[in-house]
Each structure stands twice: as structure tokens, then as C-alpha cells.
Write a protein that holds these residues in place. Structure first.
Motif, mmCIF file in Angstrom:
data_model
loop_
_atom_site.group_PDB
_atom_site.id
_atom_site.type_symbol
_atom_site.label_atom_id
_atom_site.label_comp_id
_atom_site.label_asym_id
_atom_site.label_seq_id
_atom_site.Cartn_x
_atom_site.Cartn_y
_atom_site.Cartn_z
ATOM 1 N N ASN A 112 25.411 -0.646 -7.047
ATOM 2 C CA ASN A 112 24.787 -1.839 -6.460
ATOM 3 C C ASN A 112 25.229 -3.114 -7.163
ATOM 4 O O ASN A 112 24.552 -4.139 -7.060
ATOM 5 N N LEU A 113 26.336 -3.062 -7.870
ATOM 6 C CA LEU A 113 26.934 -4.266 -8.452
ATOM 7 C C LEU A 113 27.951 -4.829 -7.465
ATOM 8 O O LEU A 113 28.655 -4.073 -6.801
ATOM 9 N N ASN A 114 28.051 -6.141 -7.409
ATOM 10 C CA ASN A 114 29.028 -6.786 -6.537
ATOM 11 C C ASN A 114 30.349 -7.027 -7.246
ATOM 12 O O ASN A 114 31.211 -7.733 -6.738
ATOM 13 N N GLY A 115 30.493 -6.453 -8.419
ATOM 14 C CA GLY A 115 31.698 -6.691 -9.204
ATOM 15 C C GLY A 115 31.550 -7.920 -10.068
ATOM 16 O O GLY A 115 30.544 -8.643 -10.019
ATOM 17 N N GLY A 116 32.549 -8.186 -10.892
ATOM 18 C CA GLY A 116 32.483 -9.317 -11.799
ATOM 19 C C GLY A 116 31.528 -9.043 -12.946
ATOM 20 O O GLY A 116 30.980 -7.951 -13.090
ATOM 21 N N ASN A 157 33.612 -8.116 -5.339
ATOM 22 C CA ASN A 157 33.888 -7.533 -4.023
ATOM 23 C C ASN A 157 33.459 -8.510 -2.931
ATOM 24 O O ASN A 157 32.346 -8.435 -2.404
ATOM 25 N N CYS A 158 34.332 -9.431 -2.583
ATOM 26 C CA CYS A 158 34.023 -10.425 -1.547
ATOM 27 C C CYS A 158 33.734 -9.766 -0.217
ATOM 28 O O CYS A 158 32.897 -10.240 0.567
ATOM 29 N N PHE A 159 34.418 -8.638 0.053
ATOM 30 C CA PHE A 159 34.245 -7.959 1.344
ATOM 31 C C PHE A 159 32.848 -7.356 1.474
ATOM 32 O O PHE A 159 32.349 -7.183 2.578
ATOM 33 N N GLY A 160 32.241 -7.001 0.362
ATOM 34 C CA GLY A 160 30.942 -6.350 0.408
ATOM 35 C C GLY A 160 29.899 -7.152 1.156
ATOM 36 O O GLY A 160 29.008 -6.589 1.797
ATOM 37 N N ASN A 183 36.958 4.967 -9.720
ATOM 38 C CA ASN A 183 38.045 4.280 -9.011
ATOM 39 C C ASN A 183 37.671 2.805 -8.837
ATOM 40 O O ASN A 183 37.552 2.315 -7.713
ATOM 41 N N PHE A 184 37.466 2.096 -9.927
ATOM 42 C CA PHE A 184 36.982 0.718 -9.858
ATOM 43 C C PHE A 184 37.961 -0.186 -9.118
ATOM 44 O O PHE A 184 37.557 -0.949 -8.236
ATOM 45 N N ARG A 185 39.226 -0.136 -9.471
ATOM 46 C CA ARG A 185 40.195 -1.055 -8.863
ATOM 47 C C ARG A 185 40.458 -0.699 -7.401
ATOM 48 O O ARG A 185 40.956 -1.529 -6.650
ATOM 49 N N TRP A 186 40.128 0.510 -6.992
ATOM 50 C CA TRP A 186 40.365 0.946 -5.616
ATOM 51 C C TRP A 186 39.117 0.780 -4.724
ATOM 52 O O TRP A 186 39.203 0.949 -3.518
ATOM 53 N N ALA A 187 37.960 0.514 -5.331
ATOM 54 C CA ALA A 187 36.694 0.571 -4.594
ATOM 55 C C ALA A 187 36.639 -0.427 -3.438
ATOM 56 O O ALA A 187 36.223 -0.089 -2.321
ATOM 57 N N ALA A 188 37.028 -1.670 -3.673
ATOM 58 C CA ALA A 188 36.948 -2.696 -2.628
ATOM 59 C C ALA A 188 37.859 -2.367 -1.454
ATOM 60 O O ALA A 188 37.501 -2.580 -0.287
ATOM 61 N N THR A 189 39.040 -1.828 -1.735
ATOM 62 C CA THR A 189 39.989 -1.475 -0.670
ATOM 63 C C THR A 189 39.429 -0.363 0.205
ATOM 64 O O THR A 189 39.466 -0.436 1.435
ATOM 65 N N ALA A 190 38.883 0.672 -0.447
ATOM 66 C CA ALA A 190 38.350 1.805 0.310
ATOM 67 C C ALA A 190 37.122 1.411 1.117
ATOM 68 O O ALA A 190 36.969 1.811 2.279
ATOM 69 N N ALA A 191 36.214 0.623 0.525
ATOM 70 C CA ALA A 191 34.972 0.249 1.206
ATOM 71 C C ALA A 191 35.220 -0.704 2.363
ATOM 72 O O ALA A 191 34.452 -0.728 3.329
ATOM 73 N N SER A 192 36.283 -1.488 2.305
ATOM 74 C CA SER A 192 36.565 -2.466 3.361
ATOM 75 C C SER A 192 37.108 -1.823 4.620
ATOM 76 O O SER A 192 37.113 -2.439 5.684
ATOM 77 N N GLY A 193 37.596 -0.581 4.515
ATOM 78 C CA GLY A 193 38.195 0.083 5.664
ATOM 79 C C GLY A 193 39.649 -0.260 5.860
ATOM 80 O O GLY A 193 40.277 0.203 6.818
ATOM 81 N N LEU A 194 40.224 -1.075 4.967
ATOM 82 C CA LEU A 194 41.645 -1.441 5.090
ATOM 83 C C LEU A 194 42.552 -0.255 4.779
ATOM 84 O O LEU A 194 43.700 -0.215 5.225
#
Length: 849
Positions: free
Chosen positions: A202-206, A231-234, A255-266
């Protein structure tokens, strides 16, 4: 003849009656004046107390000193800093457009290189570089959701993170904010890496997800996992492919560096960084020697989401949808059985979105929406976005807009409600949260209990235990509805302080005491070869049926028995849905099939792997099955040699442990006592477990003193080694104000009458607040709501009594007023008569002249 100047003497009875009448009138007038003066003085003193500045807390003093230092630094930097800030502001000017464009932008990786989606093993995107050309990443990183460590001082607490461990019964509130009862991560030995691993879901990153070089500790694996960027996409990704559950899974896989990519659906991410060695680095690339276990995470981008120039097509929304907020900020009552029974916030029903009130600019400083908030956002008046700001408005001379009904908010009349309610109560007391009951209700929250995460398993966690509404008087002398929890943790006594002991230390010091459910579950899993197809092995203890679950623990079901189960005994069962039957019935070992013996062999081998130091065996009548060099050995022995000592312990064929030519039960007596006492209750530990754990601590550290904190009590051992309970500030409850869900006006407290709150059985003042916790004990902190509000339970009872007898009092008061009116009428008539008589005498004298 001259008239005598002497008046005829009045009778004593008449003089006495007049005297009494005069006394009554004087007493009535004096009583009225006394009450009037007292009320005036009380109201003026109350107003004076409200205006009196509150004494600053230690945190506020520190913050004040920091502010002064910052101001001095700004003065030293002078015009240079001013010019720098102006130039930074010019980098991302607002075009005054109120729409968000389609973002057709190149995606950049963490090395600031453009991502080509068709390239195999392409790196994940980096929001730091992908968003940077238009948006200042460093400015955004100072926002409310990202700057956990260095955010500016807040006026009131918010929901903390809660460190939970079911084995040792721990629920410890954690926060970087300075509020009583909250532990800072460094105080309990949590590094940034551990904090992100535990709460990154439940962290938004940063913030702690992007530590500096000095904050990297030896136990961290940042080089393997990468930083958890904002995670701007979140929040801003309007695509239906945005998946919070995928973010959680990637974070848990490290997989911290991969999390935003996977969650965005890209793109789709496979592999787990948690399985890679700590020496691995992103520049090492895939592991050619392992394609099954230690698979390096890699991205397979969805090329349909990119144009021919490798620019991503992103639908980003300036104002996030409510579902993005609710992923981390939703609350549900535990007793709510279906989603259809959930009541939505009245503002959401009226068409408002979260961001209509909780606004922010590029700095991402969020308006929280309470009175007196310190957060400053250019062009936004925070007080206008509070309950009173929208519904009541503020006069221009006080800095308001001079109108009510902001955003179409209805203006409440509040007819018949005394002014003191608005001076002493927050709006949310009557309008927000769950309706008060005889006891506060237990709730789930997204952050604490992992709501909103979906997968094959049920992610919702029972712990921590949080209740609402609890009405608490805060330092501003106002009462607020709040959510509340009590900390539970193991601690070492150092002087007057309690220092939390790490969970791993507790488990290492007390092996076998707190892993009862996990141990029994692992042994039951060994019995699968004996179960029929589709059935799961289980154990019946007392009237509770325990079966292993996917989390490695036990699920429990209450069953009805024809007769009371014997204590200290158990039955091995098998379960399929609602069907339950014996795991292994009696059979003739001489007629056992090869398939049956293979199943017995598999069970004994599995048990041997679980307990290598013990010898598993299975007794059927006078035959014992055991292992010898990995093979099944069947021997005939005398019945008396295999009895355990307790009569009838091994009547049915069941596996156990062979010790000194006797079969011991598969499950230890201590495990049976623990599971029987816990049953299907929500508690995790028994008093026996706490006692044994504290004894192990004392044996390992004779010169030190340890305790266990739970349910508002501190449990320790007395001189006789028995468990005792005491008090300590560290055991006190932690609470934070709530604001949502807001109920409709028809469901507000006081809508029906004053007796909604003021009555002899008031759910507001006389609700019993009992401290829940992981320990099953009768010794718990219990208080009344009136005690937390500091209004006094006896006073509230007397005050409630007045409402119960108010109809009678109204009749008495009406009678008193009638009597007083009659007395006043008589007095007026008498006075009028005397005045008339005096006037007549004066007229007669004038006529004689």
C-alpha cells in the motif's frame, strides 16, 4: 373634628401572610438572577478557555525550532533561492486547460534509455525519467503520499502501519509521525528495505522505497530488487488494465523496479527477484543456467499499446477515480456479510469524487479536510474544504468566501441543537462512521487487513483488530469519532521503558511454543496418502475440526457431536466440503492390499521428513508398521508393548511415534490443549503459551526482565512463575480520527431527538469499550465511552435521567410557572389597588383645598 393620624393596627396573621409572600417573591427573583449570572459567567469562561493557546507538545516545539531555522536559512540564501524557485516553477506551467491530454510519450528505463517494446529482455519503465520531461519528480516526491520520512508536521494522527505476526501475537502500530503510542521503524529495528518489503503493498513508492546511499543497510537487497519509485500510474492511469493486486504481488516478490510496469498493464512480468542471490545486479541479465526456480524477472511488453515510433499510448487522468483511492483507504465492518450490504458515503452518492475535496497541485500536498489543517496549497483555502467550510461557509472578514453550499452542499438548519454542541463536538461525531452500538464494531481497513487484493488465496487478514466508532476528546478540547486499536508485542523492561523484542528472537528463544498450528498442519499434510480422492485430512479435537490451509496454518470448524469429546484425545478425519468421516477405519493387516501398504509407507516417509529425530509408526491391532532403511517393515508385537500409557489411546489405526516400544500420539498434549482452548475464537495465543514463552526468556537471560503486552495489559511472571497483569503507558490504546463514510442527514445522531445520545442506556456515552487482542484472556482493559470523552459517566447518567423524566418535569415546570404567574397577578393587583388608593387619597386632599 380632626381625624386621627394613627392607622388601625393590622392583624398578626395578615402581616405574616404578606411577609411570607414577600419572601417567596424575593427568593424567586434571587434564584432567577443567580442562575442567569452563573450561566453567563460559565459561557464567558468557556469562550476564554477556547481562545487560550494550548500548551505546545514536545513535537510542536521541535517543529517550531525547525521552522525558525528554515526561515533563517531562507533569509541567508536571499534572492538566489528566490530566483531558483521561480525558474523551477516555470518548468511546468499550467496551460489553464481543464482536460488531460492523451499521453503519447516514450518510456524510459532507469538508465534514461528509451524502451523498445519489441526487444527481448527489455527493462521496466522508470517513472523518474519517463515523466520527468514535463513533471518535476523531485517536487512530486515531497507530496503527502511519498514523503513519509520528511513530511511537514501534521495536526492530527492518521492510520498507522501495523506490524503483524500471527505466530507470536504481535500487532504493533508504526509511523514516522510523532504521536503517543506509535513506534518509529528505527525504534524497532526496521530498515527501509524491511519496511518496504512489509508494507509496500500500500505504498505509492518514493520515500523509504528510494533510500540514499547512507540509508542502505547490510540486510537490504536494493541492487537485486531495484528502487521502488513513485508509481504515478497507481493513481492516474485510467486504463482498465491498471491492477493494484498485481502491484502487491510484484512487491512481495521483491520485484520493486518491475512493479509499476506490471501493474499498469503495459507489460507482463515473470520471475521473482526474491529467489535471486544477493550478488545479482540488473546489468547481469538473465540466468542461462536456471529457467525454473531462480528466474530473473523480465518484461514482455504489450506492443499494441505502443505506436510505430515506440511511444506508449497512455490514458492518464489528472483526477484519479475513486477506486484508486479505495484500494488503500476503504473500511468495511467485519459483520457485513455481503458487498450489497455496504453503505456508500453520502458524498459519493451525490456524485462527488474523493478529489473534489481532497485536492492537490503538482507538489502533491493533499488537502485532508479537517479544521485548522497546516498544509498550504497556492490558490486553495483549506478551511473552505472542511465540513463547515462547505456546509456553513465563512464570513469574508474571517478569510472565507462569504457563502454556504460550496459544491452544492446543503446548508443544515440544526434547529433546536444547543450551541455548545458545535463548540465541543466535531461534525463527524454525528454524521460519520458506523452507527454507535452497545460496543464499538470491529472493522477491516485496506492498509491494515489487506483489503482489495485478489488472487487464488484469500488475502484478507484477521489481524490487526481495529474498532470504531470510539469517541475521544482530543487536545483541542473537541470530541471526535475515532478508530482504535491496542498494541500487542513482546518487550524487554529497561527501567521504566518497554523495548519491543524482534519476532525472530521470540521464536528462536521459545522453539515449539508458538508454531502449534503450523506444526499440526504440516503433520496433517503428511497424511494425504491415507485420505480418499478429493478429501483433505483433518483432526477432530473436542467439538472443533481442524484442517490445513494454503497458508500453512489451520482452518477450524465447529461441529456438533452426539456426546462430549474426551479431553486429551483426538480423531483423525477426512473432509470434503460438508462431508466428514474417519481418515482410517479398522482393517485386517493380514488382508491389507499392496496399495494400502504403499499408502502407509508414503505417510511414514513424510512423517520422517517432518520429524527426523523421531520414528514414525502405525499400529493396527497387533501389527505395527514402521520404517527400516526406507522400506516398510511389518511386525507382530504384543498389545501391551504398544500402549501409550493412557488407556485406549491407539484403538483405531492411526500413525504415531514409536518411543521405548510404545506408541505415542501423533499430536503432543500441549498442542491439543492449545487448539482446544483457542477453538474457533479469533485469538491467537493462550495464557499457557505466554507463560512458557516468558519462562524460556528468563532461562536464557536470567538478569533481564521480559513481558508481553496485549489488550491494554502488561503480562509478566511473578515470583512463583505464574502469569500476572499490570499497567504501562506502552499498553495504552492508539486511535486516530475518522471522517468517512459520511451518513445521510436522516441517519445523523440527534435527528430523532436528544435521546439519541442523552439517555440512561446511551450507546454514545455508555458503550463498553473492551480491548481486543491476540491473547485469549479475561484480563482486558474495559472503559466506558464517557471516560474517553472525559465527560464523567455519573454526570452523563444524571443528565440522561433528566431526559427520561423530562415530560414530568415539564408538567412540574408548567405548574410552577402557573403558580408564579398567579402570585405575580395577585401582587400586581394588590400594588395596583394600593396605587389607586393613594391616588384617590391624593385627589381627596386636593379637593379639600
Amino acid at each position: 373634628m380632626k381625624r386621627s393620624s394613627l392607622k388601625p393596627e393590622q392583624s398578626p396573621a395578615r402581616r405574616l401572610t404578606r411577609k411570607k409572600l414577600g419572601q417567596v417573591i424575593i427568593y424567586a427573583v434571587c434564584s432567577f438572577l443567580f442562575i442567569f449570572v452563573t450561566l453567563q459567567i460559565s459561557s464567558r469562561l468557556a469562550a476564554k478557555d477556547d481562545k487560550r493557546p494550548q500548551e505546545k507538545t514536545e513535537a510542536e516545539k521541535i517543529e517550531s525550532e525547525k521552522t525558525k531555522t528554515q526561515k533563517r536559512n531562507v533569509e541567508k540564501k536571499g534572492i538566489i533561492e528566490k530566483i531558483t524557485l521561480e525558474e523551477e516553477a516555470k518548468q511546468t506551467p499550467w496551460t489553464r486547460s481543464q482536460i488531460s491530454p492523451l499521453h503519447r510519450v516514450p518510456l524510459m528505463d532507469e538508465f534514461n534509455e528509451q524502451i523498445v517494446p519489441a526487444v527481448p529482455s527489455a527493462l521496466p519503465l522508470s517513472t523518474r525519467y519517463s515523466c520527468a520531461p514535463c513533471h518535476e519528480y523531485e517536487t512530486i516526491s515531497q507530496g503527502l503520499h511519498f514523503n513519509l520520512k520528511k513530511r511537514q508536521a501534521v495536526d492530527r494522527p492518521s492510520e498507522p502501519w501495523v506490524l503483524v505476526d500471527d505466530k507470536t501475537g504481535v500487532q504493533l502500530p508504526i509511523s514516522y509521525a510523532n504521536f503517543p503510542g506509535l513506534w518509529k521503524p528505527e525504534q524497532i529495528g526496521l530498515s527501509d528495505w524491511q519496511l518496504v518489503s512489509l508494507f509496500g503493498r500500500n505504498l505509492n513508492g518514493g520515500g523509504p522505497g528510494e533510500p540514499g546511499e547512507k540509508e542502505v543497510t547490510a540486510d537490504s537487497r536494493w541492487s537485486v530488487s531495484g528502487r521502488l519509485e513513485i508509481n504515478c500510474f497507481g493513481c492516474h492511469n485510467a486504463s482498465p488494465l491498471q491492477d493494484h493486486s498485481e502491484w502487491v504481488k510484484q512487491v512481495m516478490r521483491e520485484n520493486f523496479r518491475w512493479a509499476a510496469t506490471a501493474a499498469s498493464g503495459l507489460g507482463e512480468v515473470k520471475g521473482m527477484a526474491s529467489r535471486l542471490p544477493s550478488t545479482w545486479d540488473i546489468i547481469d541479465g538473465p540466468n542461462p543456467d536456471d529457467h525454473e526456480w531462480a528466474v530473473v524477472p523480465e518484461v514482455k511488453y504489450n506492443q499494441n499499446l505502443f505506436d510505430s515510433q515506440n511511444n506508449a499510448l497512455l490514458d492518464l487522468n489528472y483526477q484519479p477515480d475513486d477506486s484508486r483511492c479505495l484500494a488503500c483507504h476503504s473500511v468495511t465492518a467485519r459483520k457485513t456479510e455481503t458487498k450489497a450490504a455496504v453503505e456508500r458515503d453520502v458524498h459519493a452518492l451525490a456524485g462527488l469524487k474523493c478529489v473534489d475535496c481532497h485536492r492537490n497541485d503538482l507538489s502533491h500536498q493533499m488537502v485532508r479536510g479537517f479544521q485548522g489543517e497546516k498544509t498550504t496549497i497556492p490558490g486553495i483555502k483549506q478551511d473552505s474544504l472542511t465540513c463547515a467550510g462547505c456546509h456553513l461557509g465563512e464570513k469574508p472578514e474571517k478569510g472565507g468566501e462569504g457563502y454556504a453550499g460550496f459544491l452544492g452542499a446543503p446548508r443544515p438548519a440544526h434547529r433546536g441543537i444547543p450551541k455548545v454542541h458545535f463548540e465541543r463536538l466535531a461534525c463527524t461525531v454525528c454524521h460519520s462512521g458506523l452507527m454507535p452500538e452497545k460496543e464499538p464494531q470491529e472493522i477491516y481497513t485496506s492498509r491494515a487487513n489487506r483489503l482489495g487484493i485478489f488472487g487464488k488465496a484469500n488475502w484478507t487478514a484477521d489481524y490487526p483488530l481495529i474498532i470504531e466508532p470510539v469517541f475521544v476528546r482530543e487536545k483541542d478540547n473537541k470530541i471526535y469519532p475515532e478508530r482504535m486499536m491496542w498494541p500487542a508485542f513482546w518487550a524487554e523492561k529497561k527501567g521504566k521503558e518497554l523495548v519491543p523484542v524482534a519476532t525472530q528472537t521470540v521464536l528462536e528463544t521459545s522453539p515449539g511454543i508458538f508454531e502449534v498450528k503450523e506444526t499440526v498442519a504440516s503433520l496433517l499434510n503428511c497424511l494425504y496418502p491415507l485420505a480418499e480422492e478429493g478429501f483433505d485430512p483433518a483432526v477432530l479435537i473436542s467439538n472443533f475440526l481442524f484442517e490445513p490451509n494454503v497458508d500453512g496454518s489451520l482452518d477450524v470448524h465447529r461441529v456438533k457431536l452426539n456426546k462430549k469429546a474426551d479431553e486429551g484425545k483426538f480423531l483423525l478425519m477426512q473432509k470434503k466440503g460438508s462431508e466428514v468421516k474417519l481418515l482410517l477405519t479398522a482393517f485386517n493387516p493380514d488382508e491389507a492390499t499392496a496399495e494400502m501398504e504403499d499408502r502407509i509407507l508414503n505417510v511414514l516417509n513424510a512423517l520422517k521428513l517432518q520429524k527426523p529425530a523421531k520414528e514414525p509408526a502405525l499400529v493396527v491391532e497387533k501389527v505395527i508398521y514402521r520404517l527400516e532403511e526406507g522400506y516398510l517393515q511389518k511386525e507382530e508385537i504384543e498389545q501391551k508393548e504398544v500402549k501409550e500409557g493412557k488407556e485406549g489411546e491407539a484403538v483405531l489405526p492411526a500413525p504415531g511415534w514409536l518411543e521405548d516400544n510404545k506408541i505415542r500420539p501423533l499430536f503432543d498434549d500441549f498442542w491439543l490443549r492449545t487448539l482446544r482452548e483457542l477453538g474457533d475464537s479469533r485469538e491467537l495465543l493462550t495464557e499457557e503459551q505466554i507463560t512458557l514463552g516468558l519462562k524460556r526468556f528468563s532461562e536464557a537471560n536470567p538478569a533481564r526482565e521480559f513481558c508481553y503486552v496485549a489488550s491494554g495489559q502488561v503480562f509478566s511472571l511473578d515470583k512463583d512463575g505464574k502469569l500476572k497483569a499490570g499497567q504501562h503507558p506502552a499498553a495504552r490504546a492508539v486511535s486516530w480520527p475518522l471522517a468517512h463514510n459520511v451518513r445521510p442527514a436522516q441517519q445523523a445522531l440527534g435527528k430523532n431527538s436528544c435521546t439519541d445520545c442523552h439517555s440512561l442506556n446511551s450507546k454514545v456515552f455508555f458503550a463498553k469499550v473492551e480491548a481486543p487482542g491476540p491473547l485469549k484472556t479475561r484480563v482486558r482493559e474495559e472503559r466506558l465511552s464517557s471516560d474517553l470523552m472525559k465527560t464523567g459517566s455519573f454526570f452523563q447518567w444524571i443528565f440522561g435521567l433528566t431526559f427520561a423524566v423530562r415530560p414530568a418535569l415539564k408538567l412540574v415546570l408548567a405548574g410552577c410557572l402557573l403558580v408564579i404567574g398567579l402570585i405575580l397577578a395577585v401582587v400586581i393587583l394588590r400594588v395596583t389597588g394600593k396605587v389607586s388608593k393613594i391616588a384617590d387619597e391624593a385627589a381627596q386632599k386636593e379637593n379639600r383645598r
